[in-house]
Scaffold this motif. Sequence first.
Motif, PDB file in Angstrom:
ATOM      1  N   ASP A   1      20.780  34.342  12.729  1.00  0.00           N
ATOM      2  CA  ASP A   1      19.772  33.667  11.908  1.00  0.00           C
ATOM      3  C   ASP A   1      19.159  32.479  12.626  1.00  0.00           C
ATOM      4  N   ILE A   2      20.007  31.651  13.251  1.00  0.00           N
ATOM      5  CA  ILE A   2      19.492  30.465  13.934  1.00  0.00           C
ATOM      6  C   ILE A   2      18.649  30.874  15.129  1.00  0.00           C
ATOM      7  N   ARG A   3      19.092  31.888  15.863  1.00  0.00           N
ATOM      8  CA  ARG A   3      18.310  32.328  17.025  1.00  0.00           C
ATOM      9  C   ARG A   3      16.950  32.862  16.591  1.00  0.00           C
ATOM     10  N   ARG A   4      16.921  33.632  15.496  1.00  0.00           N
ATOM     11  CA  ARG A   4      15.631  34.132  15.005  1.00  0.00           C
ATOM     12  C   ARG A   4      14.719  32.976  14.606  1.00  0.00           C
ATOM     13  N   GLU A   5      15.288  32.006  13.888  1.00  0.00           N
ATOM     14  CA  GLU A   5      14.480  30.872  13.457  1.00  0.00           C
ATOM     15  C   GLU A   5      13.992  30.054  14.654  1.00  0.00           C
ATOM     16  N   LEU A   6      14.869  29.881  15.631  1.00  0.00           N
ATOM     17  CA  LEU A   6      14.498  29.100  16.810  1.00  0.00           C
ATOM     18  C   LEU A   6      13.402  29.817  17.595  1.00  0.00           C
ATOM     19  N   PHE A   7      13.542  31.124  17.753  1.00  0.00           N
ATOM     20  CA  PHE A   7      12.517  31.888  18.470  1.00  0.00           C
ATOM     21  C   PHE A   7      11.194  31.846  17.713  1.00  0.00           C
ATOM     22  N   ASP A   8      11.253  32.002  16.391  1.00  0.00           N
ATOM     23  CA  ASP A   8      10.050  31.941  15.565  1.00  0.00           C
ATOM     24  C   ASP A   8       9.388  30.574  15.713  1.00  0.00           C
ATOM     25  N   HIS A   9      10.204  29.526  15.759  1.00  0.00           N
ATOM     26  CA  HIS A   9       9.659  28.174  15.917  1.00  0.00           C
ATOM     27  C   HIS A   9       9.010  28.013  17.292  1.00  0.00           C
ATOM     28  N   LEU A  10       9.628  28.571  18.322  1.00  0.00           N
ATOM     29  CA  LEU A  10       9.045  28.493  19.661  1.00  0.00           C
ATOM     30  C   LEU A  10       7.676  29.163  19.715  1.00  0.00           C
ATOM     31  N   GLN A  11       7.487  30.245  18.944  1.00  0.00           N
ATOM     32  CA  GLN A  11       6.191  30.922  18.923  1.00  0.00           C
ATOM     33  C   GLN A  11       5.106  30.041  18.321  1.00  0.00           C
ATOM     34  N   LYS A  12       5.504  29.088  17.492  1.00  0.00           N
ATOM     35  CA  LYS A  12       4.521  28.213  16.841  1.00  0.00           C
ATOM     36  C   LYS A  12       4.109  27.034  17.725  1.00  0.00           C
TER      37      LYS A  12
ATOM     38  N   ARG B   1       5.747  21.385  29.670  1.00  0.00           N
ATOM     39  CA  ARG B   1       6.572  20.205  29.917  1.00  0.00           C
ATOM     40  C   ARG B   1       8.069  20.503  29.889  1.00  0.00           C
ATOM     41  N   GLU B   2       8.452  21.646  29.389  1.00  0.00           N
ATOM     42  CA  GLU B   2       9.879  21.974  29.308  1.00  0.00           C
ATOM     43  C   GLU B   2      10.187  23.169  30.204  1.00  0.00           C
ATOM     44  N   ARG B   3      11.306  23.084  30.872  1.00  0.00           N
ATOM     45  CA  ARG B   3      11.691  24.169  31.783  1.00  0.00           C
ATOM     46  C   ARG B   3      12.215  25.365  30.991  1.00  0.00           C
ATOM     47  N   THR B   4      11.914  26.543  31.511  1.00  0.00           N
ATOM     48  CA  THR B   4      12.335  27.773  30.846  1.00  0.00           C
ATOM     49  C   THR B   4      13.852  27.811  30.666  1.00  0.00           C
ATOM     50  N   GLY B   5      14.575  27.377  31.685  1.00  0.00           N
ATOM     51  CA  GLY B   5      16.037  27.405  31.602  1.00  0.00           C
ATOM     52  C   GLY B   5      16.576  26.504  30.509  1.00  0.00           C
ATOM     53  N   ALA B   6      15.935  25.342  30.290  1.00  0.00           N
ATOM     54  CA  ALA B   6      16.382  24.433  29.234  1.00  0.00           C
ATOM     55  C   ALA B   6      16.179  25.068  27.869  1.00  0.00           C
ATOM     56  N   ILE B   7      15.048  25.744  27.687  1.00  0.00           N
ATOM     57  CA  ILE B   7      14.786  26.433  26.418  1.00  0.00           C
ATOM     58  C   ILE B   7      15.781  27.574  26.236  1.00  0.00           C
TER      59      ILE B   7
ATOM     60  N   ALA C   1      26.066  20.479  20.341  1.00  0.00           N
ATOM     61  CA  ALA C   1      25.131  21.612  20.423  1.00  0.00           C
ATOM     62  C   ALA C   1      24.198  21.643  19.227  1.00  0.00           C
ATOM     63  N   MET C   2      24.731  21.307  18.025  1.00  0.00           N
ATOM     64  CA  MET C   2      23.909  21.287  16.820  1.00  0.00           C
ATOM     65  C   MET C   2      22.748  20.318  16.960  1.00  0.00           C
ATOM     66  N   ARG C   3      23.044  19.131  17.453  1.00  0.00           N
ATOM     67  CA  ARG C   3      21.988  18.124  17.609  1.00  0.00           C
ATOM     68  C   ARG C   3      20.897  18.644  18.540  1.00  0.00           C
ATOM     69  N   ARG C   4      21.303  19.343  19.584  1.00  0.00           N
ATOM     70  CA  ARG C   4      20.329  19.841  20.554  1.00  0.00           C
ATOM     71  C   ARG C   4      19.480  20.959  19.950  1.00  0.00           C
ATOM     72  N   VAL C   5      20.110  21.865  19.193  1.00  0.00           N
ATOM     73  CA  VAL C   5      19.363  22.963  18.572  1.00  0.00           C
ATOM     74  C   VAL C   5      18.408  22.426  17.515  1.00  0.00           C
ATOM     75  N   PHE C   6      18.912  21.565  16.638  1.00  0.00           N
ATOM     76  CA  PHE C   6      18.074  21.050  15.562  1.00  0.00           C
ATOM     77  C   PHE C   6      16.980  20.134  16.093  1.00  0.00           C
ATOM     78  N   ARG C   7      17.255  19.489  17.222  1.00  0.00           N
ATOM     79  CA  ARG C   7      16.226  18.656  17.838  1.00  0.00           C
ATOM     80  C   ARG C   7      15.035  19.513  18.258  1.00  0.00           C
ATOM     81  N   MET C   8      15.320  20.705  18.794  1.00  0.00           N
ATOM     82  CA  MET C   8      14.221  21.591  19.163  1.00  0.00           C
ATOM     83  C   MET C   8      13.490  22.091  17.913  1.00  0.00           C
ATOM     84  N   LEU C   9      14.238  22.409  16.859  1.00  0.00           N
ATOM     85  CA  LEU C   9      13.613  22.880  15.630  1.00  0.00           C
ATOM     86  C   LEU C   9      12.744  21.802  14.980  1.00  0.00           C
ATOM     87  N   GLU C  10      13.044  20.539  15.281  1.00  0.00           N
ATOM     88  CA  GLU C  10      12.283  19.440  14.684  1.00  0.00           C
ATOM     89  C   GLU C  10      11.008  19.112  15.459  1.00  0.00           C
ATOM     90  N   VAL C  11      10.831  19.720  16.628  1.00  0.00           N
ATOM     91  CA  VAL C  11       9.601  19.466  17.391  1.00  0.00           C
ATOM     92  C   VAL C  11       8.416  20.009  16.593  1.00  0.00           C
TER      93      VAL C  11
END
Length: 629
Positions: A122-133, A141-147, A337-347
């Motif tokens: 679920d989180i991966r789907r949401e994160l990927f969906d968010h990246l598409q937006k 500005r962000e490296r592919t490996g970091a994402i 790890a949670m802080r890092r994932v949610f930080r990306m979702l908050e962009v």
Amino acid sequence: MATPLLTAAADPHDHARAADANAAGSPLLRLLGYVGPHRKYAALTICFGVLGFALSFVYPWLIGSAVDVIVAPPDPAFPLAARVATLRRLTEFAALTAIGHAVVVYGRGHFNIRLGYGIVADIRRELFDHLQKLSLLFFTRERTGAILARVVHDVHEAASLIYMGLIVAALDAVQLAIAVALLLAISWKLTLACLLLFPLYILVFAVMNPRVQRASERMHGQLTRISGNLVEQISGQALIKTYTAERREARRFAEQVARHEGLVVAQSHEGHLVASFGQLLVDVGTTLVLGYGGWLALHGEMTAGTMTRFLGYLLILFGPVRRFAELNIVYQTSISAMRRVFRMLEVQPCVVEPARPHRVAPQRGHVRFEDVSFRYRQDCDESRVGLDDDRDTSTASLARDAPCVLDHVTLEARPGELIAVVGPSGAGKTTLLSLLPRLYDVTSGRVLIDGVDVRDYSLTALRAAVGIVQQESFIFTGTVRENIAYGRPDAADEEIEAAARAAYAHEFITRLGDGYDTRLGERGVNLSGGQRQRISIARALLKDPRILILDEATSSLDAESEAIVQRALEVLMRSRTCLVIAHRLSTIRKADRIFVLDAGRVVECGTHRELLARDGAYTRLVRHQAAVG
């Protein structure tokens, strides 16, 4: 037919869950919001877990009862035959308990994994969906490996707290309470002596936990940097080999891995130092039972079987205590790890859907850039660079001071016209045309299509009207058919073939091993540059856009491939509004107007002949190309 070209569908409940999570604030509470859709597996895991620790309490009772039966002095009221029968019943009950325990272990483990990996998905789907937006600004500005590290590694680490930590901790807390109650029922004196050790245990955690957390943060940050560098090194293999830099890159990677190894060892040192203190207290508690419990037994306050039961329950009590040290490492790693994932979702994306969008795609294709300025560093979330090291710094002052890539550009393309945009490298040509489909948003000014600001169109309607053929055509891993039909996955085979024929691609496609069903490697490495470009043109033809952008579409091709691709482009450009970035005179001469960009500004505008007659910036470009060519 399944295809890797199709993006993951978004779960309609994701956005509501994300909103609830934002309200909750705490990373842990946000993570718990993902349990809801999987509560069935959470309930089954808890049920099997409760049964598991309940059965664990049976063994000390059975062993203690067996010891009392075995060591009991001869008693006419309890003859040997009765004792043997009792021992047999206890053994049978122990065998049934063992079978029950085996079933519980399977159920608890299986449903726990179903729960945990359901949340991960679920989180991966949401994160990927968010990246598409997110707009291209974020990805520049962000490296592919970091994402990649966020989506793959950090999501797994974050969700591990659910199925490796929280449920286990909850069950352990209940088990702890039951064990204390049973111990008090046997001997409150001995229980109190053992419980006096717990304040020391709490003190150890209070002192050591911050160090464990900091070590986890450093370890995760280094892993992200390794991922980023690894993606770059793999993508740049041709360059690395050309410059015989294999050993240098290997040394660089080895240094990064050694650094990560050191940080893992440091985290292990901090975490297992806490665990070792916990084990010490467990062993001290066991020693207390042997000494003080033995003294109580010698003075007739408990039997040998009772002391055995007490020792068994104490080991059950200390099981959660011992595991808590291990769970603490999981907790600290997961929180990081949670802080890092949610930080990306908050962009927050810079390019967003308008509140009341125009949902009809532009029909005429009248394009106008009005006093447009643009800078890449903007005061928005996407301009923050920091996934590699988790620094979340404000870019407001940097954005104000950043140079403009485009500076008050005005340009018009009427329906059906061919407009060329030329200029030296770095003049802002590609950036300018990227504003048309809103890959970025203007910093100031506006871009109009058919008199409507592109920011007022729905993104779907806007981008349906715009097709792009770039210098480096992107080919996905998949079949030729899937690549051509990428913009229209539901296109019929006849339409796909017609587009390929129009793009002069049908002939070489039929010569491939499986024709249109031939699988192409990553980025189309098994095709020539001209073949990749013709597939890209076929893709654009099948999409049938009203506005076409050609970005150096033939500049990297040899003369023979360019001639074929140029014929395909002529078919593609018919009856469309075309904006072309090109250096080749064959394309520029045919343009209705040519705009010359230099340092982000339009310095000249006119037809090929008009600009040559002025003997200005355009003439210098033409002469330079002739000299180079």
